[in-house]
Write a protein that holds these residues in place. Structure first.
Motif, PDB file in Angstrom:
ATOM      1  N   TRP A   1      72.991  62.392 161.919  1.00 34.05           N
ATOM      2  CA  TRP A   1      71.751  62.007 162.575  1.00 34.05           C
ATOM      3  C   TRP A   1      71.176  60.727 161.976  1.00 34.05           C
ATOM      4  O   TRP A   1      70.600  59.897 162.681  1.00 34.05           O
ATOM      5  CB  TRP A   1      70.729  63.138 162.484  1.00 34.05           C
ATOM      6  N   ARG A   2      71.352  60.570 160.659  1.00 35.49           N
ATOM      7  CA  ARG A   2      70.860  59.337 160.020  1.00 35.49           C
ATOM      8  C   ARG A   2      71.624  58.122 160.537  1.00 35.49           C
ATOM      9  O   ARG A   2      71.048  57.060 160.778  1.00 35.49           O
ATOM     10  CB  ARG A   2      70.977  59.450 158.503  1.00 35.49           C
ATOM     11  N   VAL A   3      72.970  58.262 160.701  1.00 29.89           N
ATOM     12  CA  VAL A   3      73.775  57.168 161.246  1.00 29.89           C
ATOM     13  C   VAL A   3      73.358  56.868 162.682  1.00 29.89           C
ATOM     14  O   VAL A   3      73.216  55.707 163.078  1.00 29.89           O
ATOM     15  CB  VAL A   3      75.276  57.513 161.163  1.00 29.89           C
ATOM     16  N   ALA A   4      73.143  57.938 163.472  1.00 31.28           N
ATOM     17  CA  ALA A   4      72.733  57.738 164.857  1.00 31.28           C
ATOM     18  C   ALA A   4      71.374  57.041 164.931  1.00 31.28           C
ATOM     19  O   ALA A   4      71.161  56.144 165.769  1.00 31.28           O
ATOM     20  CB  ALA A   4      72.683  59.086 165.573  1.00 31.28           C
ATOM     21  N   ARG A   5      70.446  57.434 164.061  1.00 26.52           N
ATOM     22  CA  ARG A   5      69.120  56.820 164.068  1.00 26.52           C
ATOM     23  C   ARG A   5      69.198  55.345 163.687  1.00 26.52           C
ATOM     24  O   ARG A   5      68.526  54.497 164.292  1.00 26.52           O
ATOM     25  CB  ARG A   5      68.200  57.571 163.099  1.00 26.52           C
ATOM     26  N   LEU A   6      70.029  55.030 162.669  1.00 30.48           N
ATOM     27  CA  LEU A   6      70.183  53.636 162.267  1.00 30.48           C
ATOM     28  C   LEU A   6      70.827  52.810 163.377  1.00 30.48           C
ATOM     29  O   LEU A   6      70.445  51.659 163.614  1.00 30.48           O
ATOM     30  CB  LEU A   6      71.025  53.555 160.990  1.00 30.48           C
ATOM     31  N   THR A   7      71.785  53.413 164.086  1.00 32.59           N
ATOM     32  CA  THR A   7      72.430  52.711 165.198  1.00 32.59           C
ATOM     33  C   THR A   7      71.425  52.416 166.307  1.00 32.59           C
ATOM     34  O   THR A   7      71.369  51.293 166.839  1.00 32.59           O
ATOM     35  CB  THR A   7      73.589  53.549 165.756  1.00 32.59           C
ATOM     36  N   LEU A   8      70.623  53.414 166.665  1.00 32.58           N
ATOM     37  CA  LEU A   8      69.613  53.214 167.699  1.00 32.58           C
ATOM     38  C   LEU A   8      68.586  52.168 167.276  1.00 32.58           C
ATOM     39  O   LEU A   8      68.112  51.370 168.097  1.00 32.58           O
ATOM     40  CB  LEU A   8      68.925  54.541 168.019  1.00 32.58           C
ATOM     41  N   LYS A   9      68.249  52.169 165.993  1.00 37.18           N
ATOM     42  CA  LYS A   9      67.279  51.184 165.501  1.00 37.18           C
ATOM     43  C   LYS A   9      67.857  49.773 165.595  1.00 37.18           C
ATOM     44  O   LYS A   9      67.149  48.820 165.960  1.00 37.18           O
ATOM     45  CB  LYS A   9      66.909  51.527 164.057  1.00 37.18           C
ATOM     46  N   THR A  10      69.150  49.632 165.289  1.00 31.32           N
ATOM     47  CA  THR A  10      69.806  48.328 165.392  1.00 31.32           C
ATOM     48  C   THR A  10      69.841  47.854 166.837  1.00 31.32           C
ATOM     49  O   THR A  10      69.578  46.681 167.133  1.00 31.32           O
ATOM     50  CB  THR A  10      71.231  48.412 164.829  1.00 31.32           C
ATOM     51  N   ILE A  11      70.151  48.768 167.762  1.00 37.46           N
ATOM     52  CA  ILE A  11      70.157  48.419 169.187  1.00 37.46           C
ATOM     53  C   ILE A  11      68.759  48.016 169.637  1.00 37.46           C
ATOM     54  O   ILE A  11      68.579  47.061 170.407  1.00 37.46           O
ATOM     55  CB  ILE A  11      70.683  49.608 170.020  1.00 37.46           C
ATOM     56  N   PHE A  12      67.740  48.719 169.142  1.00 38.89           N
ATOM     57  CA  PHE A  12      66.354  48.403 169.489  1.00 38.89           C
ATOM     58  C   PHE A  12      66.014  46.983 169.055  1.00 38.89           C
ATOM     59  O   PHE A  12      65.437  46.204 169.822  1.00 38.89           O
ATOM     60  CB  PHE A  12      65.425  49.409 168.803  1.00 38.89           C
TER      61      PHE A  12
END
Length: 428
Positions: free
Chosen positions: A266-277
């Motif tokens: 979940w931490r990796v997914a959150r960081l990925t979404l933040k990068t896309i944002f």
């Protein structure tokens, strides 16, 4: 900046539940998260349908309830149009009615702590999105432009307050970069929960200044800037007690409750979404703004020499009123310029007629347009250069033959000097 989510959370009083429901409905309508990805084809269809439905409801509400104006003007370069205020009334009315129904139908619920947490996340990312977007553009000094030669030739008293403030900021690249760095700092801090309170404090200070500039200089982004400041304060409400204890009452204050750590996936997914944002809402707008600026007519090829020209002769076959005569002409460092005239044939701004032009050196002609994108010129004049300081234009304007003799003047504008003095012996 997040509420505690423990099962032992106290029951909220009725007024607090109503305020949460009102805030939730109002902010969802104002922020419109669905429109954030409007450029994505599949999402764009749904966002377009949502926008059409909202416009219909706003028009309907204005017709029977708000009466802001008989015919609403949609938002354009100005966000403070009659439609903008009718939309504001619609959001407020929908939030009041919706909150009353929500609390009535869901009266047995003890609290909305989890919903409040996710509302804060949504608001936090909305403020961050705007802080990053505006901040990056200002950091590269792309939002406000320095006064052009035409602007320098405009009397100060003819400028509107908004344009005056725009030139005030655009005049100083370091100041514009500083203000952009402040907005960028707020946006970056808001992206992480541990620094979100500090980010909200910085954002509140930054957007308070933006809001006051818009209000005091009549810049037509008042509604939006007021909301950005109010949303920054909204992010701080959950920490109001702790902040008051620390900054005002000099009392000890406990740390903010922290949610349990998420699994690494979940931490990796959150960081990925933040990068896309960040890529979608900060870097992409900056790239698009840069491309738009780069495509502007700034090439030196196909243009006349830059400068301020005084009109020595302005001869016409038929007598003209003084308002249609040319008094001076400015050719900018691109294929644009302006004329000291109130003739509405040209694009009028601040008692000057602005134009774009296309130069044909083989035919020795200049085609004058209102804007560069126009397919047909307003009129075409032949030009001659008797020497390096003079320019003679001949042709027809409004079916009337004209002869315009121009002489370049070594016009000196002190504001263009970029003056700075550590030692100043007098107030200049």
């Amino acid at each position: 900046m997040q509420p505690a989510l423990s099962p032992s959370a106290l029951r909220w009083p009725l007024w607090r539940k109503w305020l949460f429901c009102f805030s939730c409905i109002y902010l969802l309508l104002f922020i419109s998260p669905l429109t954030w990805l409007g450029s994505v084809p599949e999402v764009g269809i749904v966002a377009g349908m949502y926008g059409a439905a909202e416009s219909w409801l706003v028009e309907l509400g204005n017709r029977y309830l708000f009466h802001v104006k008989d015919v609403l003007v949609p938002t354009n370069g100005s966000g403070d149009t009659s439609y903008g205020y009718a939309q504001l009334c619609f959001c407020g009315l929908a939030a009041v009615v919706g909150a009353c129904l929500w609390v009535l139908l869901d009266r047995r619920r003890a609290h909305y702590a989890r919903g409040y947490y996710w509302l804060l996340v949504l608001v936090r990312y909305f403020v961050a999105m705007n802080a990053l977007g505006y901040g990056l553009i200002k950091l590269f000094a792309l939002q406000m432009v320095a006064p052009s030669l035409s602007a320098l030739a405009t009397p100060l008293g003819d400028l509107l307050p908004m344009r005056f403030s725009w030139y005030f900021i655009g005049y100083s690249t370091p100041y514009q970069m500083f203000s952009g760095a402040a907005e960028l700092t707020a946006g970056v801090l808001l992206l992480w929960r541990r620094t979100s309170t500090l980010g909200a404090l910085v954002a509140a200070g930054v957007f308070l200044n933006v809001m006051m500039l818009n209000l005091c200089y009549d810049i037509p982004v008042k509604i939006f800037s007021i909301h950005l400041f109010a949303l920054s304060v909204f992010l701080l409400l959950g920490d109001a007690g702790r902040l008051l204890n620390f900054f005002v009452f000099n009392r000890p204050t406990p740390p903010t409750p922290v949610l349990p750590a998420l699994p690494w996936r979940w931490r990796v997914a959150r960081l990925t979404l933040k990068t896309i944002f960040i890529a979608l809402f900060a870097l992409l707008p900056l790239y698009q703004f840069w491309q738009q600026k780069a495509s502007a007519p700034t090439l030196t090829k196909g243009r006349l020499a830059t400068g301020f020209f005084e009109v020595e002769r302005f001869e016409t076959a038929a007598p003209l009123p003084d308002s249609l005569r040319w008094h001076d002409v400015v050719f900018e460092a691109n294929t644009t310029g302006s004329v000291g005239t109130t003739d509405t044939l040209l694009r009028q701004r601040y008692r000057r007629g602005y134009f774009a032009y296309t130069l044909d050196s083989t035919q020795s002609t200049i085609a004058f347009k209102k804007i560069a994108a126009d397919s047909l010129p307003l009129f075409t004049l032949r030009y001659a250069r008797p020497d390096s300081t003079r320019l003679v234009l001949r042709g027809t304007i409004r079916h009337d033959s004209v002869l315009i003799a121009l002489r370049r003047q070594p016009r000196h504008f002190q504001l263009a000097e970029r003056q700075f003095h550590w030692l100043s012996e007098a107030n200049r």
